[in-house]
Design a protein around this motif. Structure first.
Motif, mmCIF file in Angstrom:
data_model
loop_
_atom_site.group_PDB
_atom_site.id
_atom_site.type_symbol
_atom_site.label_atom_id
_atom_site.label_comp_id
_atom_site.label_asym_id
_atom_site.label_seq_id
_atom_site.Cartn_x
_atom_site.Cartn_y
_atom_site.Cartn_z
ATOM 1 N N ARG A 167 0.938 -1.184 0.110
ATOM 2 C CA ARG A 167 -0.006 0.190 0.001
ATOM 3 C C ARG A 167 0.839 1.394 0.019
ATOM 4 N NH1 ARG A 167 -4.627 -1.922 4.444
ATOM 5 N NH2 ARG A 167 -5.088 -4.007 3.252
ATOM 6 N N GLY A 168 1.731 1.384 -0.772
ATOM 7 C CA GLY A 168 2.393 2.605 -1.112
ATOM 8 C C GLY A 168 3.825 2.769 -0.048
ATOM 9 N N HIS A 169 4.078 1.661 0.408
ATOM 10 C CA HIS A 169 5.275 1.916 1.488
ATOM 11 C C HIS A 169 6.004 0.336 1.285
ATOM 12 C CE1 HIS A 169 2.649 4.812 3.546
ATOM 13 N NE2 HIS A 169 3.858 5.293 4.041
ATOM 14 N N TYR A 170 7.317 0.365 1.819
ATOM 15 C CA TYR A 170 8.115 -0.522 1.692
ATOM 16 C C TYR A 170 8.893 -0.769 3.147
ATOM 17 C CZ TYR A 170 11.989 2.395 0.817
ATOM 18 O OH TYR A 170 13.213 3.270 0.745
ATOM 19 N N VAL A 171 9.407 -1.909 3.202
ATOM 20 C CA VAL A 171 10.249 -2.230 4.453
ATOM 21 C C VAL A 171 11.585 -2.923 3.795
ATOM 22 C CG1 VAL A 171 8.549 -2.329 6.242
ATOM 23 C CG2 VAL A 171 9.339 -4.538 4.948
ATOM 24 N N ARG A 172 12.751 -2.642 4.396
ATOM 25 C CA ARG A 172 13.812 -3.585 3.965
ATOM 26 C C ARG A 172 14.209 -4.453 5.165
ATOM 27 N NH1 ARG A 172 19.073 0.004 3.341
ATOM 28 N NH2 ARG A 172 19.296 -0.310 5.540
ATOM 29 N N TYR A 173 14.506 -5.784 4.703
ATOM 30 C CA TYR A 173 14.430 -6.764 5.646
ATOM 31 C C TYR A 173 15.965 -7.271 5.431
ATOM 32 C CZ TYR A 173 12.803 -10.715 8.376
ATOM 33 O OH TYR A 173 12.502 -11.726 9.334
ATOM 34 N N ASP A 174 16.480 -7.491 6.674
ATOM 35 C CA ASP A 174 17.714 -8.109 6.719
ATOM 36 C C ASP A 174 17.845 -9.464 6.859
ATOM 37 O OD1 ASP A 174 20.845 -7.306 7.195
ATOM 38 O OD2 ASP A 174 20.456 -8.708 8.820
ATOM 39 N N ILE A 175 18.556 -10.287 6.042
ATOM 40 C CA ILE A 175 18.089 -11.693 5.946
ATOM 41 C C ILE A 175 18.912 -12.403 7.176
ATOM 42 C CG2 ILE A 175 18.516 -13.680 4.523
ATOM 43 C CD1 ILE A 175 17.865 -12.113 2.150
ATOM 44 N N ASP A 182 16.058 -0.885 10.922
ATOM 45 C CA ASP A 182 15.529 0.278 11.471
ATOM 46 C C ASP A 182 15.208 1.395 10.563
ATOM 47 O OD1 ASP A 182 16.071 -0.813 13.922
ATOM 48 O OD2 ASP A 182 17.930 0.020 14.229
ATOM 49 N N GLY A 183 14.262 2.151 10.904
ATOM 50 C CA GLY A 183 13.787 3.534 9.985
ATOM 51 C C GLY A 183 12.749 3.097 8.891
ATOM 52 N N TYR A 184 12.027 1.882 8.973
ATOM 53 C CA TYR A 184 11.092 1.484 7.963
ATOM 54 C C TYR A 184 9.885 1.098 8.726
ATOM 55 C CZ TYR A 184 14.991 0.955 4.568
ATOM 56 O OH TYR A 184 16.185 1.354 3.846
ATOM 57 N N PRO A 185 8.854 1.423 8.050
ATOM 58 C CA PRO A 185 8.668 1.662 6.619
ATOM 59 C C PRO A 185 8.886 2.991 6.203
ATOM 60 C CG PRO A 185 6.331 1.627 7.689
ATOM 61 C CD PRO A 185 7.587 1.264 8.580
ATOM 62 N N LEU A 186 9.209 3.150 4.751
ATOM 63 C CA LEU A 186 9.226 4.171 4.176
ATOM 64 C C LEU A 186 8.221 4.270 2.756
ATOM 65 C CD1 LEU A 186 13.382 4.731 3.906
ATOM 66 C CD2 LEU A 186 11.299 6.143 5.352
ATOM 67 N N PRO A 187 7.886 5.539 2.447
ATOM 68 C CA PRO A 187 7.020 5.528 0.941
ATOM 69 C C PRO A 187 7.593 5.088 0.016
ATOM 70 C CG PRO A 187 7.664 7.814 1.956
ATOM 71 C CD PRO A 187 8.148 6.886 2.994
ATOM 72 N N VAL A 188 7.030 4.680 -1.173
ATOM 73 C CA VAL A 188 7.790 4.312 -2.371
ATOM 74 C C VAL A 188 8.026 5.624 -2.936
ATOM 75 C CG1 VAL A 188 7.438 3.220 -4.318
ATOM 76 C CG2 VAL A 188 6.612 1.916 -2.438
ATOM 77 N N ALA A 189 6.980 6.609 -2.972
ATOM 78 C CA ALA A 189 7.109 7.900 -3.747
ATOM 79 C C ALA A 189 8.366 8.518 -2.977
ATOM 80 C CB ALA A 189 6.247 8.712 -3.455
ATOM 81 N N GLY A 190 9.331 9.008 -3.725
ATOM 82 C CA GLY A 190 10.366 9.772 -3.084
ATOM 83 C C GLY A 190 11.741 8.705 -3.222
ATOM 84 N N ASN A 191 11.396 7.622 -2.915
ATOM 85 C CA ASN A 191 12.637 6.464 -2.612
ATOM 86 C C ASN A 191 12.755 5.688 -3.665
ATOM 87 O OD1 ASN A 191 13.486 7.193 0.108
ATOM 88 N ND2 ASN A 191 11.049 7.161 0.599
ATOM 89 N N TRP A 192 11.813 5.468 -4.685
ATOM 90 C CA TRP A 192 12.361 4.670 -5.811
ATOM 91 C C TRP A 192 11.844 5.681 -6.923
ATOM 92 C CZ3 TRP A 192 13.311 -0.746 -5.679
ATOM 93 C CH2 TRP A 192 13.427 -1.354 -4.198
ATOM 94 N N PRO A 193 13.037 6.101 -7.393
ATOM 95 C CA PRO A 193 12.761 7.016 -8.777
ATOM 96 C C PRO A 193 12.198 6.461 -9.972
ATOM 97 C CG PRO A 193 15.206 7.255 -7.471
ATOM 98 C CD PRO A 193 14.424 6.253 -6.991
#
Length: 431
Positions: A167-175, A182-193
């Motif tokens: 829903r317009g956001h994403y997280v980065r997962y450390d395998i 830390d610092g997630y979720p973030l919006p897709v807009a502005g972070n995925w050019p």
């Protein structure tokens, strides 16, 4: 170059993970990306997608799935029921719809539906025992990020991270750490050019990368190790499984379009005995075929985390061909493979007739003639094609191995060493 694909409705976008931006010219209709999809019911949207690393991409929509040949970028067969073909999905309650799928790169795929997920074993073609499980409590950090249900897609990168979208956001997962960074979720807009401009900022229907593409494309520590392969063209090198056409030949229109430079492209494979094999496997009939370069006379394929047939572990060439330290090891692997491996959707090769086995070992979808192939190997072994593979004795199997090696056609190339004058300096610098 490593690409990620984002699909929403009838349109898709392609994202360059190395340049960290959307590729120009997107979005495009799904029908422009994969031939034969029009009229299948999948042209107007899909629920999930995953590449298994066997050269096939799978689209899911409702209770059906569609197989795509990644090399030809074309539909490979008719739509079929998920519950009929994917072992354990119906019993797990995942047979009538899916939300997303992520190939974890270790022989497992995670499928998500609502607030639950299951783990699928690629080699065993079945859901692992104990699934489905709730997302909450099993994916550390997902609950805090609001990602316990409705995950829309994701993929694994070669840097040990996975990205999940919702829903317009994403997280980065450390395998390795098994937790959301830390610092997630973030919006897709502005972070995925480029994704917002393409209309993919608010939601997506599916996200995937070609399996294997997320592996690092440079050697660990900048040095090649036994089993590594390198493509070379005009001073440029790449460890991608396929020739990086988009980077080397901008405007290339198909998997065999090298814009007239095919004869100038070479592949080098490093072996444990100090030799370096050179060939041109992408050129039909030219010296140095894949079967020869890889010491793999049976052109056996595999997946990360798959069985050990004596190959270099974790090393794969084009089409996920295994790479062996010696030709003898690769030859022995043919018998081991046929006696122990399983054909997806059909079961162990040993329980199949020679005809049924070679419809899987050398499918028509890959340009083979499995009936003719089965007749050739059965005749070599002195048995009918109806003979179960598991009933062949060692002598018959050896005769069949010889015929398989003959049919696969290992064409020798050049055997070099680190001090060979024919070895390009760019390759030498990586040794």
């Amino acid at each position: 170059m490593t690409k990620a694909f984002f699909l929403h409705g009838a349109m898709y976008a392609r994202y360059d993970l190395e340049r960290d931006r959307g590729d120009d010219g997107y979005p495009k209709p799904v029908t422009a990306g994969w031939s034969g999809i029009d009229g299948t019911g999948f042209e107007s949207g899909i629920d999930a997608a995953v590449s298994l690393g066997n050269g096939k991409l799978y689209f899911f929509r409702g209770s059906s799935y569609l197989r795509i040949d990644e090399g030809r970028l074309a539909v490979d067969g008719e739509p079929a029921g998920i519950g009929d073909a994917w072992g354990g999905f119906s019993a797990a309650g995942f047979g009538d719809s899916l939300d997303s799928a992520v190939n974890w790169g270790n022989g497992k795929v995670y499928f998500f539906r609502g607030d639950s997920y299951l783990r699928y074993d690629i080699a065993g073609d079945r859901v692992d025992d104990g699934y489905p499980q709730p997302v909450a409590g099993n994916w550390p950090g997902f609950a805090e990020a609001g990602f316990t249900d409705g995950i829309e897609g994701g993929f694994v990168t070669g840097s040990g991270k996975a990205y999940f979208f919702r829903r317009g956001h994403y997280v980065r997962y450390d395998i390795a750490g098994d937790r959301v960074d830390d610092g997630y979720p973030l919006p897709v807009a502005g972070n995925w050019p480029g994704l917002a401009e393409a209309g993919f900022a608010d939601s997506v229907d599916a996200v995937w990368t070609p399996a294997g593409a997320a592996r690092p494309i440079t050697p660990v520590g900048g040095r090649l190790t036994p089993g590594d392969h390198v493509w070379y063209f005009d001073g440029q090198v790449s460890m991608s499984q396929e020739i990086p056409r988009a980077a080397w030949f901008p405007g290339s229109t198909g998997p065999t379009d090298y814009q007239g430079h095919g004869k100038e492209i070479f592949q080098f494979v490093v072996h444990a005995d100090g030799t370096i094999f050179r060939g041109q496997p992408h050129m039909r009939g030219f010296p140095g075929s894949y079967a020869w370069l890889n010491n793999n006379p049976g052109n056996i394929t595999g997946l990360p985390g798959g069985p050990d047939y004596g190959q270099y572990q974790g090393k794969f060439n084009w089409h996920n061909f295994l790479i062996f330290p010696t030709r003898e090891a690769g030859f022995r692997a043919i018998a081991t493979f046929l006696r122990t491996a399983s054909c997806p959707k059909r079961g162990p090769y040993r329980d199949l007739s020679i005809l049924d086995a070679f419809e899987c070992y050398a499918p028509a979808s890959d340009g083979n003639n499995p009936v003719k192939y089965a007749q050739a190997v059965a005749e070599a072994a002195g048995v009918p094609t109806s003979t179960p593979v598991g009933s062949l004795d060692d002598a018959q199997m050896r005769l069949m191995q010889d015929k398989i090696a003959e049919v696969e056609g290992a064409i020798p190339g050049d055997v070099l060493t680190a001090d060979s004058p024919e070895l390009p300096q760019e390759i030498r610098n990586l040794l």
